[in-house]
Design an enzyme around this catalytic site. Sequence first.
Site, mmCIF file in Angstrom:
data_model
loop_
_atom_site.group_PDB
_atom_site.id
_atom_site.type_symbol
_atom_site.label_atom_id
_atom_site.label_comp_id
_atom_site.label_asym_id
_atom_site.label_seq_id
_atom_site.Cartn_x
_atom_site.Cartn_y
_atom_site.Cartn_z
ATOM 1 N N GLY A 140 0.808 -1.220 0.000
ATOM 2 C CA GLY A 140 0.000 0.000 0.000
ATOM 3 C C GLY A 140 0.831 1.255 0.000
ATOM 4 N N ASP A 141 1.972 1.224 0.699
ATOM 5 C CA ASP A 141 2.873 2.378 0.719
ATOM 6 C C ASP A 141 3.456 2.629 -0.673
ATOM 7 O OD1 ASP A 141 2.810 2.850 3.636
ATOM 8 O OD2 ASP A 141 3.760 0.896 3.734
#
Length: 487
Positions: free
Chosen positions: A252-253
């Site tokens: 997600g980062d």
Amino acid sequence: MRITVVGDVLLDVDINGAATRLSPDAPVPVVDVADIRRRAGGAGLVATVLAQDGHDVALVTAVSDDDGARHLRRALAGVSVLAGAPLAPTPTKTRVRIGTHPVVRFDQGCAPAPVPSSTGEMLAAIASADAIVVADYGRGITANSDVRAALAGAARHVPVVWDPHPAGSEPVEGVAVVTPNLAEALASAKAGGLETSRTGVEEAALYLLDKWGSGAVLVTRGEDGALLLSAGEHAQGIPAPKTTVSDPCGAGDRLAGSLAVQLGLGLGLAQAATRAVEDASAFLAQGGAAALAAVAEVAASDEAPKASLVVEPSPVVEPSPVVELKGLELVDAGELQPDSVQLARAVRSRGGTVVATGGCFDLLHAGHARTLSAARSMGDCLIVCLNSDESVRRLKGAHRPIVSVDDRAELLLALECVDAVLVFDEDTPEACLSELRPDIWVKGGDYTPDELPEARLMAGWGGRCVTVPFHPARSTSGLAAALAKVS
């Protein structure tokens, strides 16, 4: 490109090693530690990845002045860190890995923290950015009123991508895209009174789009890609490339950082989101966050003895991607059960670890249960290779087995730790192992793994053997003798 990352930093610690035996004190693996690596997590991971891509990165955050913070600052070399008043302690997440497989995670200092202060330098970095990523990990930086005002102002001129957190703050109005994962999107919608389900992701995204007042919502869905919804447009599914994933940490980062870059370069929303999903998949294929360059704090060498860590079962164990198969139909002895082979292949295709063990398992007892539970803790599925009735008779004598193969298999499958049972008619499980090709073969005994007759076969495909200590006074023979006295 000048990119400002706003959010909470964590310290991620990876303890890497191998496990070839279990502790004599409890049925848990002993990890021989090869090295310990520390890296920046949370907003620090986003900033690190963007800096490695060659961007000019400023990190607006809060950093403590403890030991963990010193490790963080070393890991953030190349990133301009602009921090408010120190917070203590540094939130730390420690993962223990056997090979590439995570077995347990310990969280320290991750409780809610006071809202940190901000400086003029921090607010200036927000105002001067070409693109902004907000990586909210619920530690308070996005709740600072001055930081929020600066983000709202910047959102009117440059793309702001907001990666939310269940314990974090609401995104400011007007950001370009908010990127919740599927669980976060459904939970947020449910908390707002919207009854939805896993199939109602579009409905949840529509609700969040209106609630947050953002330009778009991109719901990430792991291997299923993402769903993009923007005001006045139909929802668009974005597929993810097929990828073998050993550890999803950091996906997600990576996606949020890539999305901000693509939007900053002027790409349209759909094209930017597609590129971001592809970048996240490529990031995981290369090993994810664990593969990032990090300093080995402890390394085993000929001069220094290896450290060992006994990993006890813990409620903070993170779930692995596991295919659950229960209630399999048994087939004639000597034939492989297709579902067992399919399970092994499915787990391997997802980067998981296949564990197998074998035996007669006649009169299931506590020693069996402990061994099976310990074996299952070493990987993502446990397949039991079970001797058929004829095989047991040849090995144990005409009076065995006491329990038929159908009942033995049913009892094994009733255990939560057993995912599949495979019946074989030979005297040894070698044919089963050749078909299953497990990563780990677990056997009980007081010998070394290399002494097992299956060791050479397992080595042929890179597998390994692990031995489990016997449990005194717990055996099928002893149980049978005790039952004979009361019959």
